[in-house]
Design a protein around this motif. Structure first.
Motif, PDB file in Angstrom:
ATOM      1  N   ARG A   1      -4.243  20.742   0.810  1.00 48.84           N
ATOM      2  CA  ARG A   1      -4.022  21.837   1.046  1.00 48.84           C
ATOM      3  C   ARG A   1      -1.719  22.466   0.322  1.00 48.84           C
ATOM      4  O   ARG A   1      -1.344  21.946   1.402  1.00 48.84           O
ATOM      5  CB  ARG A   1      -4.602  23.270   0.515  1.00 48.84           C
ATOM      6  N   ARG A   2      -1.535  22.519  -0.451  1.00 46.59           N
ATOM      7  CA  ARG A   2      -0.208  23.215  -1.007  1.00 46.59           C
ATOM      8  C   ARG A   2       0.865  21.649  -0.855  1.00 46.59           C
ATOM      9  O   ARG A   2       1.628  22.155  -1.430  1.00 46.59           O
ATOM     10  CB  ARG A   2       0.426  23.199   1.181  1.00 46.59           C
ATOM     11  N   VAL A   3       0.357  21.137  -1.029  1.00 49.40           N
ATOM     12  CA  VAL A   3       1.169  20.067  -1.904  1.00 49.40           C
ATOM     13  C   VAL A   3       0.567  19.347  -3.200  1.00 49.40           C
ATOM     14  O   VAL A   3       1.019  18.748  -3.987  1.00 49.40           O
ATOM     15  CB  VAL A   3       0.880  18.714  -0.706  1.00 49.40           C
ATOM     16  N   ASN A   4      -1.020  19.223  -2.832  1.00 48.38           N
ATOM     17  CA  ASN A   4      -1.190  18.176  -4.924  1.00 48.38           C
ATOM     18  C   ASN A   4      -2.479  18.644  -4.803  1.00 48.38           C
ATOM     19  O   ASN A   4      -3.341  17.642  -5.520  1.00 48.38           O
ATOM     20  CB  ASN A   4      -1.315  16.900  -4.061  1.00 48.38           C
ATOM     21  N   ASP A   5      -3.062  20.071  -4.628  1.00 52.28           N
ATOM     22  CA  ASP A   5      -4.476  19.824  -4.346  1.00 52.28           C
ATOM     23  C   ASP A   5      -4.374  20.881  -5.868  1.00 52.28           C
ATOM     24  O   ASP A   5      -4.451  21.876  -6.389  1.00 52.28           O
ATOM     25  CB  ASP A   5      -4.986  21.135  -3.306  1.00 52.28           C
ATOM     26  N   ASP A   6      -4.797  20.179  -7.121  1.00 46.53           N
ATOM     27  CA  ASP A   6      -4.111  20.877  -8.589  1.00 46.53           C
ATOM     28  C   ASP A   6      -4.183  19.006  -8.942  1.00 46.53           C
ATOM     29  O   ASP A   6      -4.002  18.268  -9.445  1.00 46.53           O
ATOM     30  CB  ASP A   6      -2.918  21.318  -8.808  1.00 46.53           C
TER      31      ASP A   6
ATOM     32  N   MET B   1       0.351  -1.608   0.088  1.00 50.50           N
ATOM     33  CA  MET B   1       0.149   0.340  -0.061  1.00 50.50           C
ATOM     34  C   MET B   1       0.758   0.948  -0.211  1.00 50.50           C
ATOM     35  O   MET B   1       1.103   1.490   0.796  1.00 50.50           O
ATOM     36  CB  MET B   1      -0.752  -0.034   1.392  1.00 50.50           C
ATOM     37  N   VAL B   2       1.646   2.070  -0.988  1.00 42.99           N
ATOM     38  CA  VAL B   2       2.313   2.678  -1.041  1.00 42.99           C
ATOM     39  C   VAL B   2       2.055   4.178  -1.509  1.00 42.99           C
ATOM     40  O   VAL B   2       0.864   4.231  -1.860  1.00 42.99           O
ATOM     41  CB  VAL B   2       2.928   2.745  -2.801  1.00 42.99           C
ATOM     42  N   HIS B   3       2.246   5.120  -0.269  1.00 42.77           N
ATOM     43  CA  HIS B   3       1.549   6.056  -0.225  1.00 42.77           C
ATOM     44  C   HIS B   3       2.099   7.331  -0.736  1.00 42.77           C
ATOM     45  O   HIS B   3       3.707   7.036  -1.155  1.00 42.77           O
ATOM     46  CB  HIS B   3       2.226   6.894   1.626  1.00 42.77           C
ATOM     47  N   ALA B   4       1.704   7.918  -2.336  1.00 40.64           N
ATOM     48  CA  ALA B   4       2.229   8.878  -3.219  1.00 40.64           C
ATOM     49  C   ALA B   4       1.679  10.037  -2.757  1.00 40.64           C
ATOM     50  O   ALA B   4       0.368   9.263  -3.807  1.00 40.64           O
ATOM     51  CB  ALA B   4       2.382   7.000  -3.995  1.00 40.64           C
ATOM     52  N   SER B   5       2.167  10.641  -2.545  1.00 38.71           N
ATOM     53  CA  SER B   5       1.477  12.351  -2.678  1.00 38.71           C
ATOM     54  C   SER B   5       1.634  12.485  -3.440  1.00 38.71           C
ATOM     55  O   SER B   5       0.894  13.753  -4.180  1.00 38.71           O
ATOM     56  CB  SER B   5       2.403  13.461  -1.068  1.00 38.71           C
ATOM     57  N   HIS B   6       2.615  12.593  -4.084  1.00 34.00           N
ATOM     58  CA  HIS B   6       3.291  13.739  -5.525  1.00 34.00           C
ATOM     59  C   HIS B   6       3.655  12.960  -7.001  1.00 34.00           C
ATOM     60  O   HIS B   6       4.823  12.418  -6.469  1.00 34.00           O
ATOM     61  CB  HIS B   6       3.648  14.818  -5.341  1.00 34.00           C
ATOM     62  N   PRO B   7       3.826  13.000  -8.124  1.00 34.97           N
ATOM     63  CA  PRO B   7       4.669  12.562  -8.655  1.00 34.97           C
ATOM     64  C   PRO B   7       6.125  12.457  -9.157  1.00 34.97           C
ATOM     65  O   PRO B   7       6.856  12.131  -9.040  1.00 34.97           O
ATOM     66  CB  PRO B   7       3.433  12.992 -10.342  1.00 34.97           C
TER      67      PRO B   7
END
Length: 443
Positions: free
Chosen positions: A301-306, A265-271
């Motif tokens: 928000r501020r990390v991947n809210d796009d 279960m890979v925690h992946a926040s940003h490409p």
């Protein structure tokens, strides 16, 4: 398995006491450094050279998403709380006084949301098993004691109490014999999730002592072993050049060779976390063991809210052979006000991102709230009775009968969590609230 791997970074964990040894932090104004230090007294801070050198774009700091993901920021605490800690640091207050103030702030940050202690901890022979959680019928969570830290800490982590010394709120188990016995008594359980912290901070020999008993017990109901980890992002060398990396992969092969499904279960926040040669090599090696990589992270928000970030993230995962699994809503704990995204905006981001990718990348479910009654996904916004409503659905539930059930809530563009929503059409409460109260009273 691949024999060729990229050069390894020096593994050098950096914690609060080393914060100002980072050149980019040492170059900040003194007041900014004091603020960062004050926040790091309350919320956990840990990073390493790989994150500093390979993932953070220092030219974009403090707005860089990986910097926001790993470094404490003044806005993560309420202004009064921040000033309390700063004043104590400036005055050179005794350590006991500072710790007492910090503990008071920590306990006011909803340290264990969604009934993790009050509802999730199972019992056996009249004794609470504080190293386990059993919220959903089919899945048991196991917290090996040696895995209750991480290679680096996410600033939004909902399990932050595991890392700040709140021992009465910590989940940890010293042996797996209790787990095996609990599973024998609960044959309905099909999945064990080994979690933390991050179990892959453990040496392979220690992790083997957790997993081997599950294999040797040959439990008839158990079909899947999951391991929750952020190591692919924060220390991919765990799978390539660490001294026992090959042993770890052999352990994974043994699980799959026994006919068990192994899911990371890979925690992946940003490409960006999937772009380095080290991460790509690690993913290839992991896939060679037969393990399936399922990727998940909260919308922050501020990390991947796009939506473009999520679309890029999902495309990268599919390209490398991983499965997009969940987009979560940030939980109502810790620095939630700093990171939260209202449900209406979360839904818009999810829908926009889904439209940008092919069907192979549309396997991610979301935006999903892991709330007290269960995993609740926001399916959409619709008109009913002349007013706008959120359409919601249970993906998982404390009561299995709730799974798949849909319900409506009044549309509220500011609401960011399930308990901020009101039932549609003036109903006094949602259908699950009364049985949930009854469950709580029984505990």
């Amino acid at each position: 398995m691949l024999d060729s791997t990229p050069p390894r970074s020096t593994y050098s964990p950096i914690t609060l006491r080393d914060l100002e040894t980072i050149p980019q932090i040492a170059a900040l104004p003194a007041e900014t450094r004091l603020q960062l230090s004050a926040v790091a007294r309350v919320l956990p801070f840990r990073v390493n050279r790989y994150v500093l050198d390979e993932l953070i774009d220092w030219s974009a700091a403090p707005d860089d998403p990986i910097y926001q993901l790993t470094f404490p920021q003044p806005g993560m605490l309420a202004a009064d709380d921040l000033q309390t800690v700063i004043a104590l640091l400036r005055s050179g207050a005794p350590a006991a006084e500072l710790e007492a103030a910090v503990r008071t702030i920590q306990r006011g940050l909803n340290p264990h949301p969604a009934g993790q202690i009050t509802l999730n901890v199972p019992t056996m022979d009249g004794r609470a098993l504080r190293g386990m959680q059993h919220k959903y019928r089919e899945t048991v969570l196991f917290f090996p004691a040696q895995g209750q830290t991480c290679h680096a800490y996410c600033t939004y982590c909902f399990r932050w109490p595991q890392f700040v010394g709140l021992e009465d709120l910590k989940f940890a188990a010293r042996e797996s014999e209790q787990l095996v016995e609990y599973l024998r008594r609960h044959p309905v359980v099909t999945d064990v999730l080994v979690t933390g912290g991050d179990p892959l901070v453990m040496r392979t020999a220690a992790l083997r002592r957790t997993i081997e008993p599950l294999l040797e017990a040959r439990l008839p109901g158990l079909t899947s072993i999951r391991i929750g980890t952020k190591a692919l992002a924060y220390w991919p060398y765990r799978f390539t050049t660490d001294p026992d990396a090959d042993d770890l992969l052999r352990l994974f092969e043994e699980v799959t060779e026994r006919g068990m499904h192994l899911a990371l279960m890979v925690h992946a926040s940003h490409p960006r976390e999937f772009e380095t040669p080290a991460a790509i090599a690690a993913i290839r090696r992991l896939r060679s063991t037969g393990a399936v990589l399922r990727c998940q992270a909260p919308l922050i928000r501020r990390v991947n809210d796009d939506p473009r970030v999520w679309a890029e993230l999902w495309r990268a995962q599919v390209r490398l052979g991983a499965v997009p699994y969940y987009m979560f809503v940030e939980r109502d704990t810790g620095p939630k006000e700093y990171f939260k995204v209202p449900l209406a905006r979360a839904l818009a981001i999810y829908a926009d991102a889904q439209r940008q990718v092919s069907g192979l990348a549309r396997t991610a479910r979301g935006p999903s709230m892991s709330a007290t009654p269960g995993k609740v996904v926001v399916d959409g916004v619709l008109e009913s009775g002349g007013t706008m409503h959120f359409s919601l659905r249970f993906l998982q539930g404390r009561d299995p009968a709730w799974v798949g059930r849909t319900f409506l809530a009044e549309y509220d563009e500011r609401a960011a969590w399930l308990d901020e929503l009101r039932p549609a059409h003036g109903a006094p409460e949602f259908f699950f609230q009364r049985p949930l109260r009854e469950q709580q009273q029984q505990r």
